[in-house]
Design a protein around this motif. Structure first.
Motif, mmCIF file in Angstrom:
data_model
loop_
_atom_site.group_PDB
_atom_site.id
_atom_site.type_symbol
_atom_site.label_atom_id
_atom_site.label_comp_id
_atom_site.label_asym_id
_atom_site.label_seq_id
_atom_site.Cartn_x
_atom_site.Cartn_y
_atom_site.Cartn_z
ATOM 1 N N VAL A 167 0.838 -1.194 0.000
ATOM 2 C CA VAL A 167 0.000 0.000 0.000
ATOM 3 C C VAL A 167 0.881 1.254 0.000
ATOM 4 C CG1 VAL A 167 -1.683 1.337 1.356
ATOM 5 C CG2 VAL A 167 -1.959 -1.135 1.093
ATOM 6 N N LEU A 168 1.929 1.239 0.819
ATOM 7 C CA LEU A 168 2.826 2.384 0.897
ATOM 8 C C LEU A 168 3.509 2.644 -0.442
ATOM 9 C CD1 LEU A 168 4.034 4.526 2.782
ATOM 10 C CD2 LEU A 168 5.864 2.898 3.274
ATOM 11 N N SER A 169 3.954 1.590 -1.103
ATOM 12 C CA SER A 169 4.588 1.759 -2.417
ATOM 13 C C SER A 169 3.610 2.360 -3.417
ATOM 14 C CB SER A 169 5.090 0.413 -2.941
ATOM 15 O OG SER A 169 6.114 -0.066 -2.127
ATOM 16 N N PHE A 170 2.368 1.915 -3.404
ATOM 17 C CA PHE A 170 1.352 2.443 -4.309
ATOM 18 C C PHE A 170 1.092 3.920 -4.036
ATOM 19 C CE2 PHE A 170 -3.145 3.418 -5.113
ATOM 20 C CZ PHE A 170 -3.155 3.274 -6.486
ATOM 21 N N VAL A 171 0.918 4.281 -2.754
ATOM 22 C CA VAL A 171 0.628 5.670 -2.401
ATOM 23 C C VAL A 171 1.818 6.563 -2.757
ATOM 24 C CG1 VAL A 171 0.157 7.239 -0.467
ATOM 25 C CG2 VAL A 171 -1.098 5.107 -0.655
ATOM 26 N N GLU A 172 3.042 6.093 -2.513
ATOM 27 C CA GLU A 172 4.226 6.872 -2.888
ATOM 28 C C GLU A 172 4.265 7.111 -4.394
ATOM 29 O OE1 GLU A 172 7.336 4.382 -1.328
ATOM 30 O OE2 GLU A 172 7.673 5.722 0.362
ATOM 31 N N ALA A 173 3.978 6.066 -5.171
ATOM 32 C CA ALA A 173 4.009 6.203 -6.630
ATOM 33 C C ALA A 173 2.953 7.186 -7.116
ATOM 34 C CB ALA A 173 3.814 4.839 -7.290
ATOM 35 N N VAL A 174 1.749 7.112 -6.564
ATOM 36 C CA VAL A 174 0.677 8.021 -6.964
ATOM 37 C C VAL A 174 1.001 9.447 -6.523
ATOM 38 C CG1 VAL A 174 -1.774 8.576 -6.655
ATOM 39 C CG2 VAL A 174 -1.079 6.227 -7.043
ATOM 40 N N ALA A 204 1.022 24.919 -4.375
ATOM 41 C CA ALA A 204 2.178 24.147 -4.827
ATOM 42 C C ALA A 204 3.215 24.014 -3.715
ATOM 43 C CB ALA A 204 2.796 24.804 -6.063
ATOM 44 N N LEU A 205 3.472 25.109 -3.013
ATOM 45 C CA LEU A 205 4.441 25.045 -1.912
ATOM 46 C C LEU A 205 3.961 24.134 -0.781
ATOM 47 C CD1 LEU A 205 5.652 28.754 -1.643
ATOM 48 C CD2 LEU A 205 6.862 26.799 -2.630
ATOM 49 N N LEU A 206 2.679 24.247 -0.428
ATOM 50 C CA LEU A 206 2.138 23.376 0.620
ATOM 51 C C LEU A 206 2.111 21.916 0.168
ATOM 52 C CD1 LEU A 206 -0.784 25.547 2.001
ATOM 53 C CD2 LEU A 206 1.311 24.902 3.197
ATOM 54 N N GLY A 207 1.796 21.692 -1.100
ATOM 55 C CA GLY A 207 1.815 20.332 -1.635
ATOM 56 C C GLY A 207 3.201 19.725 -1.585
ATOM 57 N N LEU A 208 4.196 20.525 -1.901
ATOM 58 C CA LEU A 208 5.578 20.055 -1.824
ATOM 59 C C LEU A 208 5.955 19.741 -0.377
ATOM 60 C CD1 LEU A 208 8.143 19.469 -3.402
ATOM 61 C CD2 LEU A 208 8.778 21.855 -3.152
ATOM 62 N N ALA A 209 5.549 20.598 0.545
ATOM 63 C CA ALA A 209 5.807 20.336 1.969
ATOM 64 C C ALA A 209 5.095 19.061 2.413
ATOM 65 C CB ALA A 209 5.357 21.528 2.814
ATOM 66 N N GLY A 210 3.862 18.868 1.943
ATOM 67 C CA GLY A 210 3.131 17.645 2.269
ATOM 68 C C GLY A 210 3.807 16.411 1.713
ATOM 69 N N PHE A 211 4.380 16.531 0.526
ATOM 70 C CA PHE A 211 5.085 15.399 -0.062
ATOM 71 C C PHE A 211 6.337 15.075 0.753
ATOM 72 C CE2 PHE A 211 7.882 13.290 -3.132
ATOM 73 C CZ PHE A 211 7.031 12.266 -3.550
ATOM 74 N N VAL A 212 7.037 16.102 1.238
ATOM 75 C CA VAL A 212 8.218 15.882 2.080
ATOM 76 C C VAL A 212 7.812 15.169 3.377
ATOM 77 C CG1 VAL A 212 10.014 17.059 3.429
ATOM 78 C CG2 VAL A 212 9.565 17.749 1.083
ATOM 79 N N GLY A 225 5.286 13.224 3.605
ATOM 80 C CA GLY A 225 4.999 11.868 3.146
ATOM 81 C C GLY A 225 6.250 11.019 3.049
ATOM 82 N N ILE A 226 7.345 11.621 2.613
ATOM 83 C CA ILE A 226 8.619 10.891 2.566
ATOM 84 C C ILE A 226 9.066 10.532 3.983
ATOM 85 C CG2 ILE A 226 11.080 11.141 2.021
ATOM 86 C CD1 ILE A 226 10.182 12.764 -0.452
ATOM 87 N N LYS A 227 8.863 11.452 4.927
ATOM 88 C CA LYS A 227 9.205 11.167 6.329
ATOM 89 C C LYS A 227 8.346 10.029 6.868
ATOM 90 C CE LYS A 227 11.422 12.080 10.099
ATOM 91 N NZ LYS A 227 12.751 11.516 10.245
ATOM 92 N N ILE A 228 7.068 10.012 6.493
ATOM 93 C CA ILE A 228 6.178 8.922 6.903
ATOM 94 C C ILE A 228 6.681 7.602 6.317
ATOM 95 C CG2 ILE A 228 3.853 7.953 6.573
ATOM 96 C CD1 ILE A 228 2.803 10.857 6.805
ATOM 97 N N ALA A 229 7.062 7.628 5.049
ATOM 98 C CA ALA A 229 7.552 6.409 4.401
ATOM 99 C C ALA A 229 8.829 5.904 5.073
ATOM 100 C CB ALA A 229 7.802 6.669 2.918
#
Length: 177
Positions: free
Chosen positions: A54-61, A106-114, A116-120
């Motif tokens: 599930v984590l791999s799928f969410v990261e890819a999406v 865009a900036l908040l989305g990028l922060a959210g993605f970062v 997400g990387i910490k969660i992963a």
């Protein structure tokens, strides 16, 4: 008339964003808070069998969402640059409600993605700890589960704000001409 590349970027970005946002919200609001309430054997099986896939799928999406969103953003900026140079790009981004909404999103989305990387990465550490049979790792696992809940909450807030800003930009604010 909207060019086909713009439509493609918008559709793929929007569709993958819905899946990513849904996955983050489902995990952050449902799974992460309940991990400590589940039995050790259930959590162990989830960590070994379910969450890695599930984590791999969410990261890819999430990556797909980010790439196509950045492509869409750059597509608009190139159009504004060709129409009026850097001064028009600057004016659109920082002097119009649409530009401010898209840029902030865009900036908040990028922060959210970062986040997400910490969660992963926290999950990866948890996966390794759950595969270990060392009972002294229990305290470390509990601490990581607390961090996971915190990161999930922060990620949900950032991504919710991102989605609201983007919906505002594409639904209610006029695209500058």
């Amino acid at each position: 008339m909207t060019p086909p590349i713009s439509i493609l970027l918008n559709v793929v970005h929007g569709f993958s964003a819905l899946i990513y946002f849904g996955g983050v919200m489902l995990f952050g609001a449902v799974f992460a808070p309940k991990l400590t309430r589940l039995s050790s054997s259930t959590v162990f099986e989830l960590m070994r069998e379910v969450f890695p896939t599930v984590l791999s799928f969410v990261e890819a999406v999430g990556l797909l969402t980010m790439v196509f969103g950045a492509g869409e953003f750059i597509h608009y900026l190139i159009g504004y640059y060709l129409a009026g140079g850097f001064s028009l790009v600057y004016r659109v981004l920082f002097s119009t409600p649409w530009g401010a909404s898209v840029f902030s999103g865009a900036l908040l989305g990028l922060a959210g993605f970062v986040v997400g990387i910490k969660i992963a990465s926290t999950f990866e550490t948890l996966f390794k700890l759950y595969k270990s049979t060392d009972p002294s790792k229990i305290d470390q696992i509990k601490l990581l589960e607390i961090k996971l809940r915190f990161y999930s909450l922060v990620g949900m807030v950032l991504l919710t704000m991102t989605v609201l800003l983007m919906v505002l930009a594409v639904s209610f604010l006029p695209i500058p001409s």
